[in-house]
Design a protein around this motif. Sequence first.
Motif, PDB file in Angstrom:
ATOM      1  N   PHE A  57       0.858  -1.185   0.000  1.00  0.00           N
ATOM      2  CA  PHE A  57       0.000   0.000   0.000  1.00  0.00           C
ATOM      3  C   PHE A  57       0.894   1.236   0.000  1.00  0.00           C
ATOM      4  CE2 PHE A  57      -2.185  -3.454   2.084  1.00  0.00           C
ATOM      5  CZ  PHE A  57      -3.486  -3.395   1.596  1.00  0.00           C
ATOM      6  N   ILE A  58       0.679   2.147  -0.948  1.00  0.00           N
ATOM      7  CA  ILE A  58       1.469   3.372  -1.018  1.00  0.00           C
ATOM      8  C   ILE A  58       0.549   4.573  -0.852  1.00  0.00           C
ATOM      9  CG2 ILE A  58       3.019   4.790  -2.423  1.00  0.00           C
ATOM     10  CD1 ILE A  58       3.900   2.322  -3.891  1.00  0.00           C
ATOM     11  N   GLY A  59       0.784   5.367   0.193  1.00  0.00           N
ATOM     12  CA  GLY A  59      -0.005   6.573   0.419  1.00  0.00           C
ATOM     13  C   GLY A  59      -0.673   6.580   1.771  1.00  0.00           C
ATOM     14  N   LEU A  60      -1.721   7.368   1.868  1.00  0.00           N
ATOM     15  CA  LEU A  60      -2.481   7.520   3.113  1.00  0.00           C
ATOM     16  C   LEU A  60      -3.921   7.073   2.858  1.00  0.00           C
ATOM     17  CD1 LEU A  60      -1.116  11.038   4.042  1.00  0.00           C
ATOM     18  CD2 LEU A  60      -0.412   8.865   5.027  1.00  0.00           C
ATOM     19  N   PHE A  61      -4.456   6.279   3.759  1.00  0.00           N
ATOM     20  CA  PHE A  61      -5.752   5.643   3.532  1.00  0.00           C
ATOM     21  C   PHE A  61      -6.652   5.825   4.756  1.00  0.00           C
ATOM     22  CE2 PHE A  61      -2.386   3.436   1.285  1.00  0.00           C
ATOM     23  CZ  PHE A  61      -2.878   3.364  -0.014  1.00  0.00           C
ATOM     24  N   ASP A  62      -7.921   5.481   4.597  1.00  0.00           N
ATOM     25  CA  ASP A  62      -8.827   5.453   5.735  1.00  0.00           C
ATOM     26  C   ASP A  62      -8.298   4.433   6.752  1.00  0.00           C
ATOM     27  OD1 ASP A  62     -11.770   5.967   6.818  1.00  0.00           O
ATOM     28  OD2 ASP A  62     -11.389   3.809   6.945  1.00  0.00           O
ATOM     29  N   GLU A  63      -8.078   4.873   7.985  1.00  0.00           N
ATOM     30  CA  GLU A  63      -7.374   4.030   8.952  1.00  0.00           C
ATOM     31  C   GLU A  63      -8.143   2.762   9.294  1.00  0.00           C
ATOM     32  OE1 GLU A  63      -5.361   5.577  12.215  1.00  0.00           O
ATOM     33  OE2 GLU A  63      -4.411   7.222  11.112  1.00  0.00           O
ATOM     34  N   ALA A  64      -9.452   2.885   9.505  1.00  0.00           N
ATOM     35  CA  ALA A  64     -10.236   1.694   9.844  1.00  0.00           C
ATOM     36  C   ALA A  64     -10.213   0.696   8.693  1.00  0.00           C
ATOM     37  CB  ALA A  64     -11.671   2.097  10.184  1.00  0.00           C
ATOM     38  N   GLU A  65     -10.316   1.214   7.488  1.00  0.00           N
ATOM     39  CA  GLU A  65     -10.353   0.351   6.304  1.00  0.00           C
ATOM     40  C   GLU A  65      -9.021  -0.370   6.104  1.00  0.00           C
ATOM     41  OE1 GLU A  65     -11.749   0.706   1.622  1.00  0.00           O
ATOM     42  OE2 GLU A  65     -11.799   2.469   2.939  1.00  0.00           O
ATOM     43  N   ILE A  66      -7.924   0.374   6.187  1.00  0.00           N
ATOM     44  CA  ILE A  66      -6.611  -0.240   5.935  1.00  0.00           C
ATOM     45  C   ILE A  66      -6.228  -1.180   7.069  1.00  0.00           C
ATOM     46  CG2 ILE A  66      -5.104   1.479   7.009  1.00  0.00           C
ATOM     47  CD1 ILE A  66      -4.602  -0.115   3.581  1.00  0.00           C
ATOM     48  N   THR A  67      -6.653  -0.864   8.300  1.00  0.00           N
ATOM     49  CA  THR A  67      -6.390  -1.761   9.431  1.00  0.00           C
ATOM     50  C   THR A  67      -7.079  -3.102   9.225  1.00  0.00           C
ATOM     51  OG1 THR A  67      -6.137   0.096  10.971  1.00  0.00           O
ATOM     52  CG2 THR A  67      -6.629  -2.052  11.926  1.00  0.00           C
ATOM     53  N   ALA A  68      -8.302  -3.056   8.728  1.00  0.00           N
ATOM     54  CA  ALA A  68      -9.039  -4.296   8.459  1.00  0.00           C
ATOM     55  C   ALA A  68      -8.348  -5.121   7.383  1.00  0.00           C
ATOM     56  CB  ALA A  68     -10.470  -3.967   8.043  1.00  0.00           C
ATOM     57  N   ARG A  69      -7.829  -4.442   6.340  1.00  0.00           N
ATOM     58  CA  ARG A  69      -7.159  -5.175   5.256  1.00  0.00           C
ATOM     59  C   ARG A  69      -5.865  -5.820   5.756  1.00  0.00           C
ATOM     60  NH1 ARG A  69     -11.267  -3.350   3.894  1.00  0.00           N
ATOM     61  NH2 ARG A  69     -11.786  -5.332   4.901  1.00  0.00           N
ATOM     62  N   ILE A  70      -5.125  -5.109   6.590  1.00  0.00           N
ATOM     63  CA  ILE A  70      -3.876  -5.673   7.125  1.00  0.00           C
ATOM     64  C   ILE A  70      -4.182  -6.891   7.984  1.00  0.00           C
ATOM     65  CG2 ILE A  70      -1.918  -5.246   8.650  1.00  0.00           C
ATOM     66  CD1 ILE A  70      -1.717  -3.919   5.890  1.00  0.00           C
ATOM     67  N   SER A  71      -5.223  -6.809   8.803  1.00  0.00           N
ATOM     68  CA  SER A  71      -5.609  -7.954   9.639  1.00  0.00           C
ATOM     69  C   SER A  71      -5.938  -9.168   8.784  1.00  0.00           C
ATOM     70  CB  SER A  71      -6.815  -7.585  10.516  1.00  0.00           C
ATOM     71  OG  SER A  71      -6.495  -6.543  11.398  1.00  0.00           O
ATOM     72  N   GLU A  72      -6.652  -8.946   7.679  1.00  0.00           N
ATOM     73  CA  GLU A  72      -6.989 -10.046   6.785  1.00  0.00           C
ATOM     74  C   GLU A  72      -5.741 -10.663   6.158  1.00  0.00           C
ATOM     75  OE1 GLU A  72      -9.616  -8.262   4.015  1.00  0.00           O
ATOM     76  OE2 GLU A  72     -11.258  -8.006   5.461  1.00  0.00           O
ATOM     77  N   LEU A  73      -4.793  -9.827   5.750  1.00  0.00           N
ATOM     78  CA  LEU A  73      -3.576 -10.334   5.116  1.00  0.00           C
ATOM     79  C   LEU A  73      -2.728 -11.125   6.108  1.00  0.00           C
ATOM     80  CD1 LEU A  73      -2.588  -7.256   2.921  1.00  0.00           C
ATOM     81  CD2 LEU A  73      -3.625  -9.412   2.175  1.00  0.00           C
ATOM     82  N   VAL A  74      -2.692 -10.661   7.365  1.00  0.00           N
ATOM     83  CA  VAL A  74      -1.940 -11.379   8.391  1.00  0.00           C
ATOM     84  C   VAL A  74      -2.549 -12.766   8.606  1.00  0.00           C
ATOM     85  CG1 VAL A  74      -1.342 -11.424  10.842  1.00  0.00           C
ATOM     86  CG2 VAL A  74      -1.076  -9.306   9.539  1.00  0.00           C
ATOM     87  N   VAL A  75      -3.871 -12.830   8.710  1.00  0.00           N
ATOM     88  CA  VAL A  75      -4.545 -14.118   8.883  1.00  0.00           C
ATOM     89  C   VAL A  75      -4.310 -15.019   7.670  1.00  0.00           C
ATOM     90  CG1 VAL A  75      -6.805 -15.227   9.064  1.00  0.00           C
ATOM     91  CG2 VAL A  75      -6.304 -13.201  10.446  1.00  0.00           C
ATOM     92  N   HIS A  76      -4.334 -14.409   6.500  1.00  0.00           N
ATOM     93  CA  HIS A  76      -4.155 -15.162   5.259  1.00  0.00           C
ATOM     94  C   HIS A  76      -2.711 -15.622   5.070  1.00  0.00           C
ATOM     95  CE1 HIS A  76      -4.158 -15.908   0.856  1.00  0.00           C
ATOM     96  NE2 HIS A  76      -5.440 -16.160   1.030  1.00  0.00           N
ATOM     97  N   GLY A  77      -1.779 -14.964   5.792  1.00  0.00           N
ATOM     98  CA  GLY A  77      -0.368 -15.303   5.644  1.00  0.00           C
ATOM     99  C   GLY A  77       0.283 -14.674   4.432  1.00  0.00           C
ATOM    100  N   THR A  78      -0.325 -13.611   3.895  1.00  0.00           N
ATOM    101  CA  THR A  78       0.227 -12.933   2.722  1.00  0.00           C
ATOM    102  C   THR A  78       1.162 -11.808   3.161  1.00  0.00           C
ATOM    103  OG1 THR A  78      -1.787 -13.392   1.451  1.00  0.00           O
ATOM    104  CG2 THR A  78      -0.336 -11.638   0.631  1.00  0.00           C
ATOM    105  N   PRO A  79       2.401 -11.800   2.704  1.00  0.00           N
ATOM    106  CA  PRO A  79       3.311 -10.692   3.032  1.00  0.00           C
ATOM    107  C   PRO A  79       2.720  -9.352   2.607  1.00  0.00           C
ATOM    108  CG  PRO A  79       4.536 -12.517   2.072  1.00  0.00           C
ATOM    109  CD  PRO A  79       3.082 -12.843   1.909  1.00  0.00           C
ATOM    110  N   HIS A  80       2.986  -8.328   3.405  1.00  0.00           N
ATOM    111  CA  HIS A  80       2.416  -7.025   3.104  1.00  0.00           C
ATOM    112  C   HIS A  80       3.382  -5.929   3.535  1.00  0.00           C
ATOM    113  CE1 HIS A  80       1.596  -7.194   7.428  1.00  0.00           C
ATOM    114  NE2 HIS A  80       1.634  -5.868   7.359  1.00  0.00           N
ATOM    115  N   LEU A  81       3.102  -4.717   3.064  1.00  0.00           N
ATOM    116  CA  LEU A  81       3.895  -3.556   3.457  1.00  0.00           C
ATOM    117  C   LEU A  81       3.089  -2.293   3.190  1.00  0.00           C
ATOM    118  CD1 LEU A  81       6.762  -2.539   4.373  1.00  0.00           C
ATOM    119  CD2 LEU A  81       7.192  -2.122   1.950  1.00  0.00           C
ATOM    120  N   ILE A  82       3.211  -1.315   4.098  1.00  0.00           N
ATOM    121  CA  ILE A  82       2.631   0.010   3.883  1.00  0.00           C
ATOM    122  C   ILE A  82       3.773   1.000   3.737  1.00  0.00           C
ATOM    123  CG2 ILE A  82       1.244   1.871   4.857  1.00  0.00           C
ATOM    124  CD1 ILE A  82      -0.399  -0.182   6.341  1.00  0.00           C
TER     125      ILE A  82
END
Length: 351
Positions: free
Chosen positions: A130-155
């Motif tokens: 993710f590059i930039g600034l996003f809605d905090e609640a929305e991006i927090t939910a997406r990060i939680s999903e990626l962590v559960v899914h086991g997909t590497p991520h970065l902001i």
Amino acid sequence: MSKSKPTPRPALRSTADFARHVGLARTTISRVLNGQPGLKPKTIARVHAAMEATGFTPNAHALHLKGKNSATIGICMEDLLTPPAVRKLAALQRLLRAQNYASLIEVLDPGESRRVVRHFLSMRVDAIVFIGLFDEAEITARISELVVHGTPHLIIDHAGIAGANTVSLDRAAGMTAVVNHLLAFGHTRFGLLGLSSPARTAGERLNGIRAALAAHRLDFDSCTQSLDHLHVRAGDFEYGRALATTFASTPNRPTAFLALNDEIGVGALHGFQASRLRVPHDLSISGFNNQDICAMTTPGLTSVDQQIAPTVAAAAKLIFEQLNGPVRRRPVLRTIVPELVARGSTGPAPA
């Protein structure tokens, strides 16, 4: 004399079609495509030569089904309107490409992150950035999903998201450096240009100003003035010009001006000059982001460089560490320190 027509390439829509064209077993072709050992060099060369001649490309989705990585990174952008964001995207793509990773890019409209992330996951991307600034609640939910899914991520940029691996610029430190630079020139009254913005990055800049003034035992409210409320911010260049025009006619105006970004700073520079004020003799101005336009004004605009190359290098390193190393139990935060680039728009406070 008639010209001979070029021989059309055969229509090869599957590995089976390609195998028949080359004259090898489909299993042999698959072993070459998957890089499996035990094949004769001349067989590998024959397959690669045929791919080059025919333009055949193996079905990426078929490779995914066989358990191979997609060698693809999904990138979610806040927007493509700001030059720094585009430069970060371009630099990241170059580093990914150097490691044979392709990029899928989506611009996120509010409320669209869930759909985009799920689409990326359906494409079996190896990581999501993710590059930039996003809605905090929305991006927090997406990060939680990626962590559960086991997909590497970065902001990149948006700090403070729970559980997120992040590379972020210390914008407060950048603005602190600007204020210290101006304090050293004897300025103690500062005009704020565009810093009333509700954006998170504006708040970070204000924190830097407060910290610098507090370190010199100066009161923020007494030392700063903002006229942002008098103008509508439709376009940043014109907004900066309008603010400067208003400040130019204000009694006891500040002697130094801090702009939210370079566009507002350049607009203000032209606005003050149109009001027959000399920069930096009568007042000083600084921007933020250090875009190319800063070196094209007269005088050049002092600004804060985002250090995009180190930011993206740190981001790429974190991505590859996640792809190639063990799963991290704790998120990683890398903070990038910006650099003050002093030019002719800042100088000693007028006597």
